[in-house]
Design a protein around this motif. Structure first.
Motif, PDB file in Angstrom:
ATOM      1  N   PHE A  47       0.823  -1.209   0.000  1.00  0.00           N
ATOM      2  CA  PHE A  47       0.000   0.000   0.000  1.00  0.00           C
ATOM      3  C   PHE A  47       0.859   1.262   0.000  1.00  0.00           C
ATOM      4  O   PHE A  47       0.546   2.225  -0.694  1.00  0.00           O
ATOM      5  CB  PHE A  47      -0.975   0.001   1.173  1.00  0.00           C
ATOM      6  N   ALA A  48       1.944   1.268   0.759  1.00  0.00           N
ATOM      7  CA  ALA A  48       2.829   2.440   0.788  1.00  0.00           C
ATOM      8  C   ALA A  48       3.405   2.718  -0.594  1.00  0.00           C
ATOM      9  O   ALA A  48       3.454   3.872  -1.034  1.00  0.00           O
ATOM     10  CB  ALA A  48       3.944   2.230   1.807  1.00  0.00           C
ATOM     11  N   LYS A  49       3.822   1.667  -1.299  1.00  0.00           N
ATOM     12  CA  LYS A  49       4.358   1.847  -2.649  1.00  0.00           C
ATOM     13  C   LYS A  49       3.272   2.309  -3.609  1.00  0.00           C
ATOM     14  O   LYS A  49       3.482   3.208  -4.419  1.00  0.00           O
ATOM     15  CB  LYS A  49       4.977   0.541  -3.152  1.00  0.00           C
ATOM     16  N   PHE A  50       2.106   1.698  -3.520  1.00  0.00           N
ATOM     17  CA  PHE A  50       1.021   2.047  -4.441  1.00  0.00           C
ATOM     18  C   PHE A  50       0.582   3.498  -4.258  1.00  0.00           C
ATOM     19  O   PHE A  50       0.440   4.240  -5.220  1.00  0.00           O
ATOM     20  CB  PHE A  50      -0.177   1.115  -4.251  1.00  0.00           C
ATOM     21  N   TYR A  51       0.360   3.903  -2.999  1.00  0.00           N
ATOM     22  CA  TYR A  51      -0.117   5.257  -2.725  1.00  0.00           C
ATOM     23  C   TYR A  51       1.016   6.283  -2.661  1.00  0.00           C
ATOM     24  O   TYR A  51       0.762   7.472  -2.504  1.00  0.00           O
ATOM     25  CB  TYR A  51      -0.905   5.291  -1.420  1.00  0.00           C
ATOM     26  N   GLN A  52       2.253   5.807  -2.734  1.00  0.00           N
ATOM     27  CA  GLN A  52       3.436   6.666  -2.667  1.00  0.00           C
ATOM     28  C   GLN A  52       3.471   7.469  -1.373  1.00  0.00           C
ATOM     29  O   GLN A  52       3.639   8.697  -1.370  1.00  0.00           O
ATOM     30  CB  GLN A  52       3.519   7.563  -3.901  1.00  0.00           C
ATOM     31  N   VAL A  53       3.287   6.768  -0.265  1.00  0.00           N
ATOM     32  CA  VAL A  53       3.385   7.357   1.067  1.00  0.00           C
ATOM     33  C   VAL A  53       4.357   6.509   1.879  1.00  0.00           C
ATOM     34  O   VAL A  53       4.736   5.413   1.478  1.00  0.00           O
ATOM     35  CB  VAL A  53       2.006   7.424   1.778  1.00  0.00           C
ATOM     36  N   SER A  54       4.751   6.992   3.037  1.00  0.00           N
ATOM     37  CA  SER A  54       5.682   6.252   3.885  1.00  0.00           C
ATOM     38  C   SER A  54       4.956   5.160   4.674  1.00  0.00           C
ATOM     39  O   SER A  54       3.735   5.217   4.863  1.00  0.00           O
ATOM     40  CB  SER A  54       6.378   7.201   4.861  1.00  0.00           C
ATOM     41  N   LEU A  55       5.734   4.201   5.142  1.00  0.00           N
ATOM     42  CA  LEU A  55       5.161   3.175   6.021  1.00  0.00           C
ATOM     43  C   LEU A  55       4.681   3.811   7.321  1.00  0.00           C
ATOM     44  O   LEU A  55       3.683   3.370   7.896  1.00  0.00           O
ATOM     45  CB  LEU A  55       6.183   2.082   6.311  1.00  0.00           C
ATOM     46  N   ASP A  56       5.370   4.858   7.784  1.00  0.00           N
ATOM     47  CA  ASP A  56       4.919   5.584   8.978  1.00  0.00           C
ATOM     48  C   ASP A  56       3.511   6.132   8.772  1.00  0.00           C
ATOM     49  O   ASP A  56       2.676   6.097   9.664  1.00  0.00           O
ATOM     50  CB  ASP A  56       5.854   6.750   9.295  1.00  0.00           C
TER      51      ASP A  56
END
Length: 109
Positions: A47-56
């Motif tokens: 999900f982090a890669k798909f949405y381009q957000v951090s794991l945090d």
């Protein structure tokens, strides 16, 4: 409302599409979105890669609001949301210029 739900709604995706993005069952995705189960690291990474957000951000650690998305990017996602998640993910890996060119091409037909 959980981060997963906020992101899903921002990108106008269905729960089923989000489950496919992370290669999990719909039932599992719904439980993660509701906070009934803890999101495993590998799934959070998808999900982090798909949405381009951090794991945090996915984990709710940083406490910041949703990342600001350009209107053109949201428009492109809306145009592509009926496409398979694998193809959608591939399109999201394109540069913004390439995404815009693809969207213009698709809109011209």
């Amino acid at each position: 409302m959980t981060v997963l739900r906020e992101l899903r709604e921002q990108y106008c995706l269905t729960q089923e599409q989000c489950a496919k993005i992370a290669y999990i069952s719909l039932k599992s995705y719904i439980r993660y979105e509701k906070g009934e189960r803890i999101l495993p690291l590998d799934t959070a990474t998808y999900f982090a890669k798909f949405y381009q957000v951090s794991l945090d951000y996915i984990a709710g650690i940083n406490g910041k609001g949703l990342p600001q998305t350009e209107q053109s990017e949201i428009k492109n996602v809306l145009l592509l949301r009926e496409i398979s998640p694998a193809l959608l993910n591939a399109v999201r890996k394109l540069s913004k210029k390439q995404q815009q060119t693809l969207a213009e091409f698709l809109n011209s037909k």
